[in-house]
Design an enzyme around this catalytic site. Structure first.
Site, PDB file in Angstrom:
ATOM      1  N   HIS A  62       0.815  -1.215   0.000  1.00 28.41           N
ATOM      2  CA  HIS A  62       0.000   0.000   0.000  1.00 28.41           C
ATOM      3  C   HIS A  62       0.855   1.273   0.000  1.00 28.41           C
ATOM      4  O   HIS A  62       0.323   2.372  -0.113  1.00 28.41           O
ATOM      5  CB  HIS A  62      -0.991   0.005   1.165  1.00 28.41           C
ATOM      6  CG  HIS A  62      -0.375   0.206   2.510  1.00 28.41           C
ATOM      7  ND1 HIS A  62      -0.215  -0.812   3.424  1.00 28.41           N
ATOM      8  CD2 HIS A  62       0.110   1.305   3.117  1.00 28.41           C
ATOM      9  CE1 HIS A  62       0.337  -0.346   4.526  1.00 28.41           C
ATOM     10  NE2 HIS A  62       0.549   0.950   4.364  1.00 28.41           N
ATOM     11  N   ASP A 109      -0.718  -7.621   1.271  1.00 30.85           N
ATOM     12  CA  ASP A 109      -0.115  -6.288   1.362  1.00 30.85           C
ATOM     13  C   ASP A 109       1.392  -6.389   1.544  1.00 30.85           C
ATOM     14  O   ASP A 109       1.944  -6.126   2.613  1.00 30.85           O
ATOM     15  CB  ASP A 109      -0.757  -5.519   2.521  1.00 30.85           C
ATOM     16  CG  ASP A 109      -0.323  -4.072   2.565  1.00 30.85           C
ATOM     17  OD1 ASP A 109       0.295  -3.605   1.590  1.00 30.85           O
ATOM     18  OD2 ASP A 109      -0.602  -3.404   3.575  1.00 30.85           O
ATOM     19  N   SER A 203       4.598   1.679   7.989  1.00 27.92           N
ATOM     20  CA  SER A 203       4.254   0.446   7.290  1.00 27.92           C
ATOM     21  C   SER A 203       5.495  -0.149   6.647  1.00 27.92           C
ATOM     22  O   SER A 203       6.348   0.571   6.137  1.00 27.92           O
ATOM     23  CB  SER A 203       3.220   0.729   6.207  1.00 27.92           C
ATOM     24  OG  SER A 203       2.062   1.283   6.758  1.00 27.92           O
ATOM     25  N   GLY A 204       5.595  -1.464   6.680  1.00 19.75           N
ATOM     26  CA  GLY A 204       6.742  -2.135   6.084  1.00 19.75           C
ATOM     27  C   GLY A 204       7.879  -2.372   7.044  1.00 19.75           C
ATOM     28  O   GLY A 204       8.851  -3.056   6.698  1.00 19.75           O
TER      29      GLY A 204
END
Length: 251
Positions: A62, A109, A203-204
């Site tokens: 995303h 994702d 994120s990640g």
């Protein structure tokens, strides 16, 4: 309940709420996590990630949007507001999101970034060891996650790398709240204690449990990262090992 989930998902799509940051964290010893990656757009931190090979980064799908043609990977950083001598800034050659990922289904994702040039591995920059097999992770295990970002919901992003400790929860707790948006085979669950959590901008970033890489920050309640009502979700990296290895060998 389903209505609540849909409302949250609409907030994600409109505000970029899937991006996450660390809340209630403590500063990490500089360069003690040499695999950490800051994905940046015009020198502004956008997402986290991890170096899994000298020319590959693993992060969240995303994070891919209209700005990604200009994303840069910053390696060897501690204070991302400074031009540290340890930093390596590399452009992305190719974005490889999982082919099954969609903005309405976060089950896949996950994304690989092929770098234009190989990173120089040294004491500040190094690869992270991937999990060896797809094993179940018990609840209540103590874990940690690090990233650059807000120290509190709605606050300012941190310039230095922060980490926070948390405990995993039973998958059914995420399933009860997120319903079909949580996949227990491909995701990991935790719930904030009201003080510590990941939130917008991280994120990640890698999740470690018992000193082993297990997950990657995915999504949480964008309105209140430290909410005890909506659990935080991570992608279970071991569930995607075949996909990761296949794509690395393919290119």
């Amino acid at each position: 309940m389903l209505l609540s989930v849909c409302i949250l998902l609409s907030v994600f799509s409109l505000s970029g709420g899937l991006e996450s940051r660390i809340v209630g964290g403590r500063e990490v010893k500089p360069h003690s996590r040499p695999y950490m990656v800051s994905l940046q757009y015009k020198r502004q931190h956008k997402c986290g990630g991890m170096l899994i090979k000298d020319d590959y980064v693993l992060t969240s799908a995303h994070c891919l949007d209209k700005t990604t043609n200009y994303l840069e990977v910053v390696l060897g950083a501690h204070n991302i507001s400074q031009n540290e001598k340890s930093q390596q800034i590399i452009q992305v050659e190719k974005y490889i999101p999982h082919r099954n990922y969609t903005r309405n289904d976060f089950t896949y994702d996950i994304m690989l970034l092929k770098l234009k040039t190989k990173a120089v591995l040294n004491e500040f920059v190094d690869v992270i060891e991937l999990p060896e097999n797809n094993e179940d992770i018990p609840a209540r295990v103590e874990c940690s996650i690090a990233g650059w970002g807000m120290e509190k919901p709605g606050g300012e992003a941190s310039t230095v790398l922060l980490e926070v400790s948390l405990k995993l929860q039973f998958s059914f707790e995420c399933k009860n709240r997120w319903r079909n948006y949580f996949n227990s085979e491909k995701m990991i669950c935790s719930i904030s204690n009201g003080k510590r959590a990941f939130c917008q901008g991280d994120s990640g970033s890698p999740l470690f449990c018992d000193s082993k890489l297990q997950g990657m920050a995915a999504y949480t309640d964008p309105a209140n990262c430290t909410s005890k009502k909506y659990p935080e979700v991570y992608m279970k990296i071991s569930a995607f090992l075949p996909w990761i290895l296949k794509n690395i060998k393919r290119l």
